[in-house]
Design a protein around this motif. Structure first.
Motif, mmCIF file in Angstrom:
data_model
loop_
_atom_site.group_PDB
_atom_site.id
_atom_site.type_symbol
_atom_site.label_atom_id
_atom_site.label_comp_id
_atom_site.label_asym_id
_atom_site.label_seq_id
_atom_site.Cartn_x
_atom_site.Cartn_y
_atom_site.Cartn_z
ATOM 1 N N GLN A 20 1.729 -0.007 -1.346
ATOM 2 C CA GLN A 20 0.709 1.152 -1.008
ATOM 3 C C GLN A 20 0.011 0.452 -0.436
ATOM 4 O O GLN A 20 -1.263 1.252 0.613
ATOM 5 C CB GLN A 20 1.229 1.435 -1.968
ATOM 6 N N ILE A 21 -0.920 -0.889 -1.279
ATOM 7 C CA ILE A 21 -2.192 -0.881 -0.713
ATOM 8 C C ILE A 21 -2.439 -0.869 1.038
ATOM 9 O O ILE A 21 -3.265 -1.025 1.429
ATOM 10 C CB ILE A 21 -2.947 -2.299 -1.378
ATOM 11 N N GLU A 46 -2.050 1.638 3.246
ATOM 12 C CA GLU A 46 -2.503 2.202 3.443
ATOM 13 C C GLU A 46 -3.762 2.814 4.668
ATOM 14 O O GLU A 46 -3.724 3.791 5.212
ATOM 15 C CB GLU A 46 -3.840 2.452 2.667
ATOM 16 N N PRO A 47 -4.162 0.792 5.523
ATOM 17 C CA PRO A 47 -4.594 1.832 6.801
ATOM 18 C C PRO A 47 -3.582 1.959 7.460
ATOM 19 O O PRO A 47 -4.187 2.925 8.559
ATOM 20 C CB PRO A 47 -5.594 -0.326 6.734
ATOM 21 N N LYS A 65 -1.127 3.734 7.381
ATOM 22 C CA LYS A 65 -0.879 5.280 7.069
ATOM 23 C C LYS A 65 -1.884 5.595 8.018
ATOM 24 O O LYS A 65 -1.919 7.066 8.770
ATOM 25 C CB LYS A 65 -0.602 5.701 6.091
ATOM 26 N N ILE A 66 -3.265 5.429 7.453
ATOM 27 C CA ILE A 66 -4.462 6.487 7.926
ATOM 28 C C ILE A 66 -4.566 6.511 9.778
ATOM 29 O O ILE A 66 -4.630 7.423 10.164
ATOM 30 C CB ILE A 66 -6.049 5.243 7.355
ATOM 31 N N HIS A 67 -4.717 5.285 9.948
ATOM 32 C CA HIS A 67 -4.584 5.132 11.649
ATOM 33 C C HIS A 67 -3.133 5.521 12.558
ATOM 34 O O HIS A 67 -2.915 5.139 13.415
ATOM 35 C CB HIS A 67 -5.043 3.413 12.388
#
Lengths: 470, 329
Positions: B114-115, B118-119, B121-123
């Motif tokens: 997940q960690i 995250e980046p 998913k965000i972008h």
């Protein structure tokens, strides 16, 4: 597997604390009872029954204790006996003999065994007769097990008629007269009809301490004449007991069990919904306040401070006095009033600390939006910490709902625990000695609160390592 | 200077605002004051300074975690000094950040997978499968293999070195052009420091990453930085190629730093090291002129405490800001 293990571990930790085990068992029982109620007794029917009025419950005794009361008091209090000519029974005999022309003679015998050690609370006879113009005329006789035979009254029946033996003044006079003559007294004594009808006639009947209940087979005999060809009489005898069901009845002869049963799911859902919703909303507001800081923070904190100064309960009282609304609207009002509660302050303090954590800064550095940081990085870390508080506050909201109902400001329709206490107080139950009426809903309220408190305190110990026991 | 210019910082200023007391006025901590620096594509630059010299603030300002008060940051030909929202998000995708404390840099409630997602998913990079593939690749890159053993673990199940590898993997997962590593090994065991530094070097070489390596430890810079900048009290005081600065330090502060390096020769254990007297200055009210003058053995009265020194070039690539050198060259 890891998830399974984690759940297993969590349960292990919870069950390490015996208090939590007790709390969980208690809560499961309450939840089970609530589910049973929801599935076995539809809400609409419960509300209809609860608000039906005295006519529906005419066959129930008033102020009857729950049946299990004998576990504590001993004895054998009477249960309600109902006999009717419309039901098939060996104990009811109805004979109609034509006499001449359209006229016929009718005799109805109703026999019942009475083997209790207390008097019935009331005796009523209900008549239902059919005729065109000429009313039937009957006599009511009472035959005791020892053979004593009293003619209580002659009545010219209306189509629907009743004879409330316990409160009928003529009967009272008649019985007094009989006692006076038989015992050779100077004036007729005041005697309760039930006591006379269910005791052997002797000196003892005048002394409430000495008088005993006469057990055995009683007969109510109704004889009379029908003056029309198609005329008929149906009779129902109700000898009201002093105990009823597992919860007793109130002043309106309603079974209290209706409200005790439906009070459970209502109290649980109200308490849990209010606690969880308010906890989550407060947390989200606190997170937003702490994360955005500046003017947003100022605004939210000022609103919270003003809201904290305003007296919650009086405002709620005022609103519920002006608008009598259902319990779910009440829930919304409670949530709206508590949204900016004390939790916003304390959670904000946690978030302010968390905000400085490197992983939050890291999230910023790879472009997480503000909302993502609030919901994905800040809240998940705090959530476990606020769960104990949420669980503990369930009891507060259960009490709050009950408190409003006790003051007569709750949902006017819903049969709830608070409503039962309200009815009891209005009828002066404690003054009159009907303790069961108040104690039943009150003890359920307390049990619910205790179950949530036990679980909440344990969760607090688990989530707060400083309180942890080894 | 060779290669394409990736980052150009000129006159950068970043002051932290603090308030004292209820009615007290505002104070500024001049953490970064008038800093110029450049970084080429694929180059590694070290910024060395002691605690409180503003080097972390400098790194975070370049990453735009702070909004600069003044100056300019040109990244890849774009001015990113005051960009917002969409443009800032795009900039964040092109930069990576490796923090000092791996124990705090990973959200404890997320799994490694997940960690790292995250980046992405965000972008909105890739589909679900592509993202997972990227996560695998990044973990292989930082040598957390076999990946299956790590991907579903939570940070607390990993050692400090492994956690720092995850942090590095996260910083490069969006294929950035610039990574700022803020004391990436200072919290780690001495035994794993070199490993992590070598790892960073290999990643930097492989992807031609621009890296700004921020540290207080001069001895670790040699692993992969080709150039070095010395920072003191919010200002850069000397800069140049690593070897040049270490073997031929000009600024008195740089000399002290090099003096303070541990000496492996046991015979020197009783030799008292030459350390500058006093403490670093308060950045709320820093000394006028050269900020080092109160502690400087070569202090020229009437010059060092009055006027700020400018750039003096020792040679083409090596510069220093020092009045003494300027006057006595």
């Amino acid at each position: 597997m890891p998830i399974k293990n984690r759940i297993k571990n969590a349960l292990k930790t919870i069950f390490f604390y015996k208090s939590a085990l007790a709390g969980i068992i208690l809560l499961l029982l309450i939840i089970g009872f609530a589910l049973y109620t929801v599935y076995s007794y539809p809400y609409e029917k419960a509300v209809a029954d609860w608000r039906a009025g005295e006519k529906t419950w005419l066959d129930n005794p008033r102020y009857a204790l729950p049946e299990w009361i004998t576990l504590f008091t001993g004895g054998n209090p009477p249960k309600t006996i109902i006999l009717s000519t419309t039901m098939e029974s060996r104990n009811v005999k109805k004979i109609v003999v034509p006499v001449s022309g359209n006229m016929s003679y009718i005799r109805i015998d109703m026999r019942f065994d009475y083997n209790y050690d207390d008097y019935p609370s009331e005796i009523n006879i209900f008549f239902n007769s059919t005729f065109e113009e000429l009313n039937p005329k009957i006599e009511v006789e009472w035959i005791k097990p020892d053979g004593e035979n009293i003619t209580l009254k002659s009545i010219v029946l209306n189509k629907e008629d009743s004879y409330y033996i316990s409160v009928d003044l003529d009967t009272k006079d008649l019985l007094g007269q009989i006692v006076k003559e038989k015992l050779g007294l100077n004036e007729s004594p005041y005697i309760l009809p039930e006591r006379y009808l269910f005791s052997p006639l002797s000196e003892d009947i005048l002394d409430p301490q000495k008088v005993v209940v006469l057990n055995g087979e009683y007969t109510l005999r109704i004889t009379g004449y029908l003056y029309e060809k198609n005329s008929d009489i149906d009779v129902k005898l109700v000898v009201y007991g002093k105990v009823y069901g597992w919860a007793g009845t109130d002043n309106l002869r309603r079974p209290i069990s209706i409200a005790i049963m439906w009070g459970t799911p209502i109290a649980l859902s109200f308490g849990v919904t209010a606690a969880v919703t308010i906890g989550l909303i407060q947390m989200i507001i606190a997170a937003i306040s702490a994360w955005f800081g500046g003017r947003v923070d100022d605004l939210i904190q000022r609103i919270t401070e003003v809201n904290l100064i305003l007296p919650f309960f009086p405002i709620l009282l005022m609103i519920s006095t002006f608008y009598k609304f259902s319990i779910w609207v009440l829930l919304l009002v409670v949530i709206a009033l508590s949204m900016f509660g004390a939790g916003v302050k304390s959670y904000r303090a946690l978030f302010l600390q968390l905000k400085e954590f490197p992983y939050v800064e890291a999230a910023l550095s790879y472009g997480a939006s503000n909302m993502r940081i609030v919901f994905r990085y800040l809240i998940p870390k705090i959530l476990p910490l606020i769960i104990p508080g949420m669980v503990l506050s369930v009891a507060d909201f259960v009490f709050l709902e009950a408190a409003l109902a006790v003051l007569g400001l709750g949902d006017p329709d819903a049969p709830t625990w608070g409503k039962v206490i309200n009815d009891a107080l209005r009828d002066g139950a404690l003054f009159k000695g009907y303790y069961y009426w108040v104690l039943e809903p009150a003890s359920l309220l307390v049990l619910t609160a205790i179950s949530f408190a036990l679980i909440g305190f344990t969760l607090e110990k688990i989530f707060n390592p400083r309180l942890r026991e080894m | 200077m060779s290669g394409e210019r990736l980052l150009e910082v000129t006159g950068l200023k970043m002051y932290h605002v603090i308030r004292k007391g209820l009615f007290g006025g505002k104070f500024y901590i001049k953490a970064v004051d008038n800093v110029d620096l450049t970084l080429d594509r694929g180059e590694a630059l070290a910024i060395i300074g002691e605690s409180g010299s503003g080097k972390t603030t400098l790194g975070k300002t370049i990453l735009r975690l702070y909004e600069p008060l003044d100056g300019k940051i040109i990244f890849d030909g774009r001015d990113v000094t005051h960009i917002r929202r969409g443009e800032l998000k795009k900039y964040r995708r092109e930069t990576g950040f490796v923090q000092q404390d791996p124990y705090g840099a990973l959200p404890p409630f997320m799994s490694i997978r997940q960690i790292l997602e995250e980046p992405l998913k965000i972008h909105k990079i890739g589909t679900k499968e592509e993202r997972l593939e990227k996560v695998y690749k990044a973990l292989e890159e930082v040598r957390l293999t076999p990946v299956e053993d790590f991907i579903n673990k939570y940070p607390h199940m990993l050692s400090g070195g492994q956690q720092q590898r995850v942090v590095i993997a996260r910083s490069i997962i969006t294929d950035p052009k610039l990574v700022i590593a803020d004391e990436p090994v200072s919290m780690l065991d001495a035994s794993v420091r070199v490993e992590i530094l070598r790892l960073m070097e290999s990643i930097q070489k492989k992807y031609k990453l621009g890296i700004i390596y921020i540290s207080h430890d001069l001895s670790t810079t040699k692993y992969f930085s080709s150039r070095i900048n010395i920072m003191y009290a919010g200002k850069l005081v000397e800069g140049g190629p690593t070897r040049e600065v270490i073997y031929n330090p000009i600024h008195p502060y740089t000399r002290y730093l090099i003096n303070a390096l541990p000496d492996p020769d046991a015979n020197n254990r009783f030799v008292k090291r030459d350390v500058p007297p006093g403490e670093p200055p308060s950045l709320i009210n820093p000394p006028t002129g050269c900020r080092f003058y109160p502690r400087c053995p070569l202090f020229i009265k009437g010059l060092c405490d009055v006027k700020e020194p400018g750039y003096t070039y020792v040679n083409e690539n090596h510069w220093v800001k020092c009045w003494y050198y300027e006057e006595n060259r």
